[in-house]
Design an enzyme around this catalytic site. Sequence first.
Site, short mmCIF file in Angstrom:
data_model
loop_
_atom_site.label_atom_id
_atom_site.label_comp_id
_atom_site.label_asym_id
_atom_site.label_seq_id
_atom_site.Cartn_x
_atom_site.Cartn_y
_atom_site.Cartn_z
N LYS A 10 0.83 -1.22 0.00
CA LYS A 10 0.00 0.00 0.00
C LYS A 10 0.86 1.27 0.00
O LYS A 10 2.07 1.22 0.26
CB LYS A 10 -0.92 -0.03 1.23
CG LYS A 10 -1.98 -1.15 1.17
CD LYS A 10 -2.90 -1.07 2.38
CE LYS A 10 -4.00 -2.12 2.33
NZ LYS A 10 -4.91 -2.01 3.50
N PHE A 58 -15.28 4.37 6.99
CA PHE A 58 -13.91 4.73 6.57
C PHE A 58 -13.70 4.57 5.06
O PHE A 58 -12.58 4.75 4.59
CB PHE A 58 -12.87 3.91 7.34
CG PHE A 58 -13.03 2.42 7.23
CD1 PHE A 58 -12.58 1.73 6.11
CD2 PHE A 58 -13.63 1.69 8.25
CE1 PHE A 58 -12.73 0.36 5.99
CE2 PHE A 58 -13.79 0.31 8.14
CZ PHE A 58 -13.33 -0.35 7.01
N ARG A 86 -2.11 -14.22 5.05
CA ARG A 86 -2.83 -13.52 6.13
C ARG A 86 -2.03 -13.60 7.43
O ARG A 86 -1.97 -12.63 8.19
CB ARG A 86 -4.23 -14.13 6.35
CG ARG A 86 -5.16 -14.03 5.16
CD ARG A 86 -5.69 -12.66 4.89
NE ARG A 86 -6.47 -12.10 5.98
CZ ARG A 86 -7.12 -10.93 5.92
NH1 ARG A 86 -7.08 -10.20 4.81
NH2 ARG A 86 -7.80 -10.48 6.94
N THR A 92 -5.18 -6.61 11.16
CA THR A 92 -5.47 -5.33 10.47
C THR A 92 -4.89 -4.14 11.22
O THR A 92 -4.28 -3.25 10.63
CB THR A 92 -7.01 -5.17 10.34
OG1 THR A 92 -7.55 -6.35 9.77
CG2 THR A 92 -7.35 -3.96 9.47
N ARG A 103 2.71 -6.13 9.21
CA ARG A 103 2.04 -4.98 9.81
C ARG A 103 2.69 -4.57 11.13
O ARG A 103 2.79 -3.38 11.44
CB ARG A 103 0.55 -5.26 9.95
CG ARG A 103 -0.15 -5.15 8.59
CD ARG A 103 -1.53 -5.71 8.61
NE ARG A 103 -2.30 -5.33 7.42
CZ ARG A 103 -3.47 -5.87 7.11
NH1 ARG A 103 -4.00 -6.80 7.89
NH2 ARG A 103 -4.11 -5.48 6.02
N HIS A 116 -2.27 -5.38 1.68
CA HIS A 116 -3.56 -6.07 1.54
C HIS A 116 -3.27 -7.51 1.16
O HIS A 116 -2.35 -7.78 0.40
CB HIS A 116 -4.40 -5.44 0.41
CG HIS A 116 -5.54 -6.32 -0.02
ND1 HIS A 116 -6.74 -6.32 0.63
CD2 HIS A 116 -5.63 -7.28 -0.98
CE1 HIS A 116 -7.54 -7.24 0.07
NE2 HIS A 116 -6.88 -7.83 -0.91
N GLU A 127 -9.92 -10.83 -7.25
CA GLU A 127 -9.01 -9.69 -7.14
C GLU A 127 -7.88 -9.77 -8.18
O GLU A 127 -7.52 -8.76 -8.79
CB GLU A 127 -8.44 -9.61 -5.72
CG GLU A 127 -9.52 -9.23 -4.70
CD GLU A 127 -9.08 -9.34 -3.25
OE1 GLU A 127 -9.93 -9.10 -2.37
OE2 GLU A 127 -7.91 -9.68 -2.97
P1 GDP Z 1 -7.85 -6.57 6.20
O1 GDP Z 1 -8.52 -7.72 5.51
O2 GDP Z 1 -6.97 -6.99 7.35
O3 GDP Z 1 -7.12 -5.66 5.24
O4 GDP Z 1 -9.00 -5.69 6.90
P2 GDP Z 1 -10.49 -5.26 6.47
O5 GDP Z 1 -10.99 -6.08 5.30
O6 GDP Z 1 -11.32 -5.25 7.71
O7 GDP Z 1 -10.32 -3.74 6.01
C1 GDP Z 1 -9.82 -3.42 4.75
C2 GDP Z 1 -8.90 -2.23 4.88
O8 GDP Z 1 -9.66 -1.09 5.27
C3 GDP Z 1 -7.82 -2.35 5.99
O9 GDP Z 1 -6.70 -3.08 5.59
C4 GDP Z 1 -7.49 -0.89 6.24
O10 GDP Z 1 -6.60 -0.36 5.26
C5 GDP Z 1 -8.86 -0.24 6.08
N1 GDP Z 1 -9.50 -0.07 7.40
C6 GDP Z 1 -10.05 -1.03 8.20
N2 GDP Z 1 -10.54 -0.51 9.32
C7 GDP Z 1 -10.31 0.84 9.25
C8 GDP Z 1 -10.58 1.96 10.10
O11 GDP Z 1 -11.14 1.81 11.19
N3 GDP Z 1 -10.18 3.18 9.66
C9 GDP Z 1 -9.56 3.37 8.44
N4 GDP Z 1 -9.20 4.60 8.06
N5 GDP Z 1 -9.29 2.34 7.61
C10 GDP Z 1 -9.66 1.10 8.01
#
Ligand code: GDP
Length: 139
Positions: A10, A58, A86, A92, A103, A116, A127
């Site tokens: 990213k 968000f 993962r 996350t 991370r 991601h 994807e």
């Molecule tokens: P991942 O699968 O671990 O990437 O997590 P998710 O699918 O829940 O979220 C997708 C992406 O959205 C995350 O990797 C973050 O970049 C973003 N994201 C998730 N939660 C938040 C939040 O609370 N605030 C913001 N600004 N971005 C978020």
Amino acid sequence: MTERTFSIIKPDATRRNLTGKVNAVIEDAGLRIVAQRRIHMSRAQAEKFYEVHAERPFFGELVDFMISAPVVVQVLEGDNAVARYREVMGATNPAQAADGTIRKLFAESVGENSVHGSDSQENAALEIVQFFTDADIVG
Ligand code: GDP
């Protein structure tokens, strides 16, 4: 079972010149980078990629972030690549990520979290085709 997953390095990571360091963690974990391209995502591409999050508060911030600098899109291959990546990425929220994960090592916040990775084989396939053709992937 050998499978493929989709990865994005990213903008927070590319901006800090961390592409090689992230790739080293990926390769050390036994995953092979079988396709890779540095791109600047368009708003339309980022909105489509994250459309499952369109209703989340968000979403706007996430799309703005993903188009704020170049990203590196990748296809990773290996044993149980989806789950393995993962694990290698970590939680996350970097504050909750295990030691040694990408991370934990590099992410700046829950939003700007460096990588991601697909969360299922089905999503990995969906994807990958958004960014690569079969000819781009050299296993
Ligand atoms: P991942 O699968 O671990 O990437 O997590 P998710 O699918 O829940 O979220 C997708 C992406 O959205 C995350 O990797 C973050 O970049 C973003 N994201 C998730 N939660 C938040 C939040 O609370 N605030 C913001 N600004 N971005 C978020």
